[in-house]
Design a protein around this motif. Structure first.
Motif, PDB file in Angstrom:
ATOM      1  N   ARG A   1       6.554  -2.565   2.744  1.00 31.73           N
ATOM      2  CA  ARG A   1       5.336  -3.374   2.852  1.00 31.73           C
ATOM      3  C   ARG A   1       4.096  -2.498   3.029  1.00 31.73           C
ATOM      4  N   LEU A   2       4.204  -1.498   3.917  1.00 35.60           N
ATOM      5  CA  LEU A   2       3.048  -0.644   4.175  1.00 35.60           C
ATOM      6  C   LEU A   2       2.739   0.273   2.991  1.00 35.60           C
ATOM      7  N   LEU A   3       3.766   0.730   2.311  1.00 41.22           N
ATOM      8  CA  LEU A   3       3.535   1.549   1.118  1.00 41.22           C
ATOM      9  C   LEU A   3       2.812   0.740   0.045  1.00 41.22           C
ATOM     10  N   SER A   4       3.168  -0.536  -0.071  1.00 41.74           N
ATOM     11  CA  SER A   4       2.471  -1.408  -1.024  1.00 41.74           C
ATOM     12  C   SER A   4       0.995  -1.539  -0.643  1.00 41.74           C
ATOM     13  N   GLU A   5       0.727  -1.638   0.664  1.00 39.40           N
ATOM     14  CA  GLU A   5      -0.660  -1.686   1.124  1.00 39.40           C
ATOM     15  C   GLU A   5      -1.397  -0.381   0.787  1.00 39.40           C
ATOM     16  N   PHE A   6      -0.742   0.740   1.062  1.00 41.21           N
ATOM     17  CA  PHE A   6      -1.356   2.036   0.759  1.00 41.21           C
ATOM     18  C   PHE A   6      -1.617   2.172  -0.741  1.00 41.21           C
ATOM     19  N   HIS A   7      -0.706   1.652  -1.543  1.00 40.72           N
ATOM     20  CA  HIS A   7      -0.868   1.714  -2.997  1.00 40.72           C
ATOM     21  C   HIS A   7      -2.078   0.877  -3.428  1.00 40.72           C
ATOM     22  N   LYS A   8      -2.216  -0.319  -2.882  1.00 47.72           N
ATOM     23  CA  LYS A   8      -3.362  -1.182  -3.215  1.00 47.72           C
ATOM     24  C   LYS A   8      -4.678  -0.554  -2.771  1.00 47.72           C
ATOM     25  N   GLU A   9      -4.627   0.212  -1.672  1.00 46.78           N
ATOM     26  CA  GLU A   9      -5.831   0.879  -1.174  1.00 46.78           C
ATOM     27  C   GLU A   9      -6.087   2.208  -1.886  1.00 46.78           C
ATOM     28  N   LYS A  10      -5.256   2.514  -2.891  1.00 47.23           N
ATOM     29  CA  LYS A  10      -5.388   3.736  -3.692  1.00 47.23           C
ATOM     30  C   LYS A  10      -5.242   5.013  -2.853  1.00 47.23           C
ATOM     31  N   LEU A  11      -4.353   4.946  -1.886  1.00 44.52           N
ATOM     32  CA  LEU A  11      -4.041   6.126  -1.075  1.00 44.52           C
ATOM     33  C   LEU A  11      -2.854   6.888  -1.646  1.00 44.52           C
ATOM     34  N   VAL A  12      -1.946   6.169  -2.293  1.00 46.29           N
ATOM     35  CA  VAL A  12      -0.753   6.772  -2.882  1.00 46.29           C
ATOM     36  C   VAL A  12      -0.480   6.124  -4.236  1.00 46.29           C
ATOM     37  N   THR A  13       0.267   6.855  -5.058  1.00 44.15           N
ATOM     38  CA  THR A  13       0.916   6.257  -6.211  1.00 44.15           C
ATOM     39  C   THR A  13       2.407   6.353  -5.955  1.00 44.15           C
ATOM     40  N   MET A  14       3.172   5.468  -6.535  1.00 37.40           N
ATOM     41  CA  MET A  14       4.601   5.515  -6.247  1.00 37.40           C
ATOM     42  C   MET A  14       5.411   4.867  -7.353  1.00 37.40           C
ATOM     43  N   SER A  15       6.648   5.342  -7.424  1.00 34.17           N
ATOM     44  CA  SER A  15       7.668   4.730  -8.263  1.00 34.17           C
ATOM     45  C   SER A  15       8.858   4.460  -7.358  1.00 34.17           C
ATOM     46  N   ARG A  16       9.948   4.065  -7.926  1.00 31.11           N
ATOM     47  CA  ARG A  16      11.123   3.758  -7.096  1.00 31.11           C
ATOM     48  C   ARG A  16      11.637   4.998  -6.375  1.00 31.11           C
ATOM     49  N   LYS A  17      11.483   6.188  -6.976  1.00 24.95           N
ATOM     50  CA  LYS A  17      12.063   7.400  -6.409  1.00 24.95           C
ATOM     51  C   LYS A  17      11.036   8.398  -5.876  1.00 24.95           C
ATOM     52  N   GLU A  18       9.750   8.184  -6.169  1.00 25.58           N
ATOM     53  CA  GLU A  18       8.764   9.191  -5.792  1.00 25.58           C
ATOM     54  C   GLU A  18       7.494   8.550  -5.225  1.00 25.58           C
ATOM     55  N   ILE A  19       6.859   9.294  -4.315  1.00 24.89           N
ATOM     56  CA  ILE A  19       5.563   8.905  -3.763  1.00 24.89           C
ATOM     57  C   ILE A  19       4.641  10.111  -3.883  1.00 24.89           C
ATOM     58  N   CYS A  20       3.422   9.883  -4.351  1.00 25.00           N
ATOM     59  CA  CYS A  20       2.453  10.966  -4.464  1.00 25.00           C
ATOM     60  C   CYS A  20       1.177  10.564  -3.715  1.00 25.00           C
ATOM     61  N   ILE A  21       0.735  11.401  -2.803  1.00 26.81           N
ATOM     62  CA  ILE A  21      -0.490  11.135  -2.051  1.00 26.81           C
ATOM     63  C   ILE A  21      -1.700  11.490  -2.911  1.00 26.81           C
ATOM     64  N   ILE A  22      -2.636  10.569  -3.024  1.00 30.33           N
ATOM     65  CA  ILE A  22      -3.850  10.831  -3.806  1.00 30.33           C
ATOM     66  C   ILE A  22      -5.107  10.801  -2.942  1.00 30.33           C
ATOM     67  N   ASP A  23      -5.015  10.349  -1.701  1.00 35.01           N
ATOM     68  CA  ASP A  23      -6.164  10.359  -0.784  1.00 35.01           C
ATOM     69  C   ASP A  23      -5.680  10.773   0.607  1.00 35.01           C
ATOM     70  N   GLN A  24      -5.484  12.079   0.757  1.00 34.94           N
ATOM     71  CA  GLN A  24      -4.972  12.623   2.015  1.00 34.94           C
ATOM     72  C   GLN A  24      -5.957  12.398   3.157  1.00 34.94           C
ATOM     73  N   ASP A  25      -7.258  12.526   2.877  1.00 31.19           N
ATOM     74  CA  ASP A  25      -8.272  12.366   3.924  1.00 31.19           C
ATOM     75  C   ASP A  25      -8.236  10.961   4.534  1.00 31.19           C
ATOM     76  N   HIS A  26      -8.049   9.933   3.685  1.00 25.45           N
ATOM     77  CA  HIS A  26      -8.005   8.567   4.186  1.00 25.45           C
ATOM     78  C   HIS A  26      -6.755   8.349   5.046  1.00 25.45           C
ATOM     79  N   LEU A  27      -5.619   8.893   4.615  1.00 28.60           N
ATOM     80  CA  LEU A  27      -4.402   8.795   5.421  1.00 28.60           C
ATOM     81  C   LEU A  27      -4.593   9.484   6.772  1.00 28.60           C
ATOM     82  N   LEU A  28      -5.293  10.607   6.763  1.00 32.31           N
ATOM     83  CA  LEU A  28      -5.549  11.319   8.020  1.00 32.31           C
ATOM     84  C   LEU A  28      -6.412  10.474   8.948  1.00 32.31           C
TER      85      LEU A  28
END
Length: 218
Positions: free
Chosen positions: A184-211
């Motif tokens: 659920r939270l990963l889906s939220e992060f994805h909608k907020e454009k903090l990460v991209t993800m597939s079933r097997k991988e997650i890539c951080i695209i906004d490290q500063d926002h996560l921090l």
């Protein structure tokens, strides 16, 4: 032996005679290096890949304690204390591990101050990491803890574009929650454009926002 000397910076004159006692072990993804409750027979040093250290909690749920980076020693604390393993380790990617039998390891403890210094430093860092994790579990909501987890895993991979390949269950174990909450939270992060993800991988695209998410709960 060059690999061992490179990772631990030992004096070649001390370690050269031990070359025949060292083994390079190869593990495929999800293969176990050692199991919680088994007896230590030596130390392991991660030379390539990624190793996950975990412990089974009172309710039978796996709690991920840490992810090792190359050059780190595993199993040393229990071996030195003469205890059975208090945790398990498994490869989360294809990995190579250097193994040294305990008799040779203790020989080095006696003869090489650099090893003692390295072990003290690593054990101190482990204590510091576990203390920070305990504080996070006690006081941060899951959203902040998941941000911490993603930042830690990304740091282990070495750069902002690295792919995090742990399963959702493993990420949940690292965060101290359940897989459904992580999804659920990963889906939220994805909608907020903090990460991209597939079933097997997650890539951080906004490290500063996560921090910032992590820090807002401190």
């Amino acid at each position: 032996m060059e690999l061992f000397t490179s990772y631990l910076n030992f004096d070649r004159s001390v370690t050269g005679e031990m070359e025949e006692d060292l083994d390079i072990l190869t593990f495929k993804k999800n293969q176990t290096v050692y199991m919680e409750g088994s007896t230590p027979l030596g130390i392991y040093i991660l030379t390539e890949g990624s190793i996950l250290i975990s412990k089974i909690g009172s309710q039978g749920k796996e709690q991920v304690l840490k992810i090792l980076k190359e050059g780190e020693i595993m199993g040393g604390t229990d071996l030195i204390l003469g205890k059975k393993y208090g945790s398990s380790s498994k490869a989360v990617a294809s990995s190579k591990v250097l193994f040294m039998p305990k008799n040779r390891f203790f020989d080095l403890l006696i003869n090489d101050e650099k090893l003692i210094q390295k072990l003290i430093l690593q054990f101190a860092k482990e204590i510091q990491t576990l203390e920070a994790k305990a504080v996070s579990l006690a006081f941060k909501p899951v959203r902040g803890r998941l941000a911490d987890t993603l930042l830690i895993l990304n740091k282990k991979n070495g750069d902002n574009l690295s792919k995090i390949t742990l399963s959702r269950t493993e990420i949940a174990g690292f965060t101290g929650t359940v897989k459904e909450t992580v999804n659920r939270l990963l889906s939220e992060f994805h909608k907020e454009k903090l990460v991209t993800m597939s079933r097997k991988e997650i890539c951080i695209i906004d490290q500063d926002h996560l921090l910032r998410i992590s820090k807002m709960y401190e």
